[in-house]
Design a protein around this motif. Structure first.
Motif, PDB file in Angstrom:
ATOM      1  N   UNK A 555       0.833  -1.195   0.000  1.00 42.41           N
ATOM      2  CA  UNK A 555       0.000   0.000   0.000  1.00 42.41           C
ATOM      3  C   UNK A 555       0.872   1.252   0.000  1.00 42.41           C
ATOM      4  N   UNK A 556       0.615   2.215  -0.881  1.00 43.36           N
ATOM      5  CA  UNK A 556       1.425   3.442  -0.897  1.00 43.36           C
ATOM      6  C   UNK A 556       1.297   4.204   0.414  1.00 43.36           C
ATOM      7  N   UNK A 557       2.327   4.950   0.722  1.00 47.10           N
ATOM      8  CA  UNK A 557       2.336   5.750   1.942  1.00 47.10           C
ATOM      9  C   UNK A 557       1.618   7.062   1.704  1.00 47.10           C
ATOM     10  N   UNK A 558       0.401   7.145   2.196  1.00 49.51           N
ATOM     11  CA  UNK A 558      -0.374   8.378   2.178  1.00 49.51           C
ATOM     12  C   UNK A 558      -0.710   8.751   3.616  1.00 49.51           C
ATOM     13  N   UNK A 559      -1.087   9.979   3.796  1.00 44.77           N
ATOM     14  CA  UNK A 559      -1.439  10.439   5.129  1.00 44.77           C
ATOM     15  C   UNK A 559      -2.628   9.658   5.680  1.00 44.77           C
ATOM     16  N   UNK A 560      -3.610   9.400   4.832  1.00 46.85           N
ATOM     17  CA  UNK A 560      -4.803   8.718   5.318  1.00 46.85           C
ATOM     18  C   UNK A 560      -4.574   7.231   5.535  1.00 46.85           C
ATOM     19  N   UNK A 561      -3.583   6.625   4.859  1.00 44.56           N
ATOM     20  CA  UNK A 561      -3.307   5.207   5.080  1.00 44.56           C
ATOM     21  C   UNK A 561      -2.539   4.972   6.376  1.00 44.56           C
TER      22      UNK A 561
END
Length: 625
Positions: A555-561
């Motif tokens: 899973x890409x590193x996003x703020x919401x993840x």
């Protein structure tokens, strides 16, 4: 606000005891007045003091919650009736994180819906919204022209002339079919030019571009069918509907309806609306090419294959040339010029391919007359408004309500997307009520001349802003590099010159009418796809949809993840997909004229339903206000 600040931590302690919870909530009333821009330094100190008081009482905030508080300050100028939660810390919070309420939010300038600069001595009343917008924007009117004296403005205007012509080509042919040639490509180009000149000259946000949209074309076709069933002439009814719509839009602007609506708009509404528009553009491109493969098509199969190649080639060429700006290929000045003119060069190159290599293959061209004349063959351009009975004039107000609602929603949402451009942020004042009034005037002018109605077009407008981004360093005419002290990064050339040049260029394109008619329609289809994908590429909604296709461990590193549980992210995405599905299906149904109601319904869905389905701290990350 003064009383809240003076009460300090004592008021916060009392409120925490009343709730009888470990986390406490800081609540501010919706009646708190907005702060004047001249009190910027005071506001910075006040917001910092609130955070300091929280930590003095050992009620520390996580960095994410602090950023939510900062977002609340910077997005609307006030904490609009929102509960901001602070949780007990499980570790020592560094001093750098305790200062997460940034002073930059206090210096963000004028807010989206009336500014921090709302003076307390300005009387509220009918027309006050428009007057306040004029009062805020007028001091910056001169710089709107001087800031456009930049080489970047010329390249951006040249690019956007072609980008603005593409919707005219696509929707001009469609409106010709829906109105039995009462309007067509010529009227669409003229209306786009005249409306753009009027709007850019007087609106508060000149970076917003007016143009034809599929929604307005659909509602115009429905109006033509209604007049045909009632056995009434189309153009006089059309003219009165536009005049009534102008009256309604001016009234909405005078009552500050746009500024009030913007208070409740969030990224949830913006992303759904943008995705809906982008899908509509791509569907038009798909229909334009796929119709050539139909057995009912009058063109041979060679035309279908060549059309697909031209559309795909236009998209690929524009994308490759645009990406040269960040590529390691070529020298920086040369690659920058190619990137700025990527879309116009793609149109020119792909239009030359059939002429040079496939001269015998027939291609669909622009549906337009060979000379510059009215599509319907009218003798004069003014519509005979009083050629219909008085009861028809009064009855025209009924469909004008639907037209006004559609223009109101389209204009307000598109203006919000432009004013809240993510990076770099715009610095000059906005004025939603003045913008709506300006669109109302252009609607009346177009109605008097029998021209299609122009509204704010989201995709060209966002591309317009994107094309005006320049780095912090600017080169003067003497070749010296100068960096303004207030600039700390890239900025947007907020000006009126590019909008005026774009509108004038669209009108001047009629001088090359024989050449414009030779641009193949598949080329414009490829440009539609390029413009649509360039906008939704930075859409968080699209990124969340992609999570369903990714491997769980990749899973890409996003703020919401990182901050929100995965099942909550998927649930929020599913809610947004359901709204998009309902919006699209209603638009395609026989009740298509009611789709503005669904767009308006996105506001209570986000502000009422979503608040019950999701925790406040998760919503503050997924969809901050």
């Amino acid at each position: 606000m003064e009383k809240l600040l003076s009460s300090g931590s004592g008021a916060l302690t009392k409120f925490s005891a009343a709730t009888n919870r470990d986390p406490f909530y800081l609540h501010t009333s919706t009646t708190v007045p907005r702060l004047h821009r001249e009190r910027t330094q005071s506001r910075c100190k006040q917001s910092t003091r609130i955070t300091a008081q929280c930590f003095e009482k050992s009620i520390a905030a996580t960095p994410k919650t602090c950023r939510a508080l900062d977002s609340a300050w910077s997005s609307g100028g006030v904490l609009r009736g929102r509960l901001v939660s602070f949780h007990q810390p499980d570790r020592d919070i560094p001093d750098t994180e305790q200062r997460s309420v940034r002073c930059s939010s206090a210096t963000a300038g004028v807010d989206a819906f009336g500014s921090f600069g709302e003076s307390e001595n300005i009387a509220r009343g009918f027309g006050s919204g428009i007057m306040k917008d004029i009062e805020r924007r007028l001091p910056q009117y001169a710089t709107d022209f001087t800031d456009g004296l930049h080489p970047k403005a010329l390249s951006a205007a040249a690019y956007m002339i072609f980008a603005s012509l593409a919707p005219c080509f696509a929707f001009g042919g469609m409106i010709s079919r829906l109105t039995a040639c009462h309007m067509g490509l010529l009227e669409t180009i003229i209306s786009c030019a005249i409306s753009g000149l009027i709007y850019t000259s007087f609106a508060a946000q000149p970076l917003t571009l007016l143009g034809p949209t599929g929604f307005m074309v659909v509602i115009t076709g429905a109006l033509y069918r209604a007049t045909k069933q009632a056995m009434l002439p189309f153009l006089p009814i059309y003219g009165w509907v536009g005049i009534w719509s102008c009256v309604f839009l001016l009234g909405l602007g005078a009552m500050e309806a746009s500024s009030e609506l913007v208070k409740y708009l969030t990224r949830f509404v913006d992303e759904t609306f943008t995705t809906f528009i982008s899908i509509g553009f791509m569907m038009e491109a798909y229909k334009g090419v796929s119709s050539l493969y139909s057995p009912a098509s009058s063109y041979p199969i060679e035309t279908a294959f060549l059309s697909f190649l031209l559309a795909a080639g236009t998209y690929a060429t524009a994308k490759i040339l645009t990406q040269l700006r960040t590529s390691r290929l070529l020298l920086r000045p040369f690659s920058g010029v190619l990137a700025d003119f990527g879309a116009p060069l793609a149109i020119f190159l792909m239009s030359m391919v059939p002429i040079r290599f496939f001269p015998t293959v027939p291609l669909p061209l622009m549906p337009a007359a060979s000379t510059i004349a009215s599509t319907a063959g009218r003798q004069g351009w003014l519509v005979p408004l009083f050629s219909i009975p008085s009861w028809a004039i009064a009855a025209s107000a009924i469909p004008a309500v639907c037209v006004s609602l559609l223009i109101f929603l389209d204009q307000t949402m598109t203006a919000r997307l432009v004013n809240n451009f993510p990076s770099p942020r715009l610095r000059k004042s906005a004025g939603y009520n003045l913008d709506l009034a300006a669109v109302g005037v252009t609607t009346a002018v177009a109605s008097l001349l029998g021209l299609p109605w122009m509204v704010a077009s989201a995709v060209p407008s966002l591309n317009h802003v994107r094309s005006l981004i320049v780095p912090a360093k600017s080169t003067s005419a003497s070749g010296d590099e100068a960096t303004k002290e207030e600039e700390s990064g890239p900025r947007v050339l907020e000006n009126r010159l590019t909008g005026l040049m774009i509108s004038a260029g669209v009108g001047a394109s009629l001088a090359f009418w024989p050449l414009l008619r030779r641009v193949p329609l598949p080329v414009t289809s490829g440009l539609f796809v390029f413009m649509s994908l360039s906008i939704i590429s930075s859409n968080q909604f699209v990124e969340r949809v992609k999570l369903w296709l990714y491997h769980p461990d990749l899973t890409p590193d996003h703020e919401f993840t990182k901050e929100v549980p995965k099942h909550e992210v998927h649930k929020f995405t599913a809610l947004q997909l359901a709204c998009l599905w309902a919006l699209w299906n209603l638009k395609e149904s026989k009740w298509g004229l009611a789709f503005p109601v669904v767009i308006l319904a996105l506001v209570p869905i986000r502000n009422m339903l979503a608040t019950r389905l999701f925790q406040a701290q998760h919503l503050a990350i997924l969809d901050p206000k």
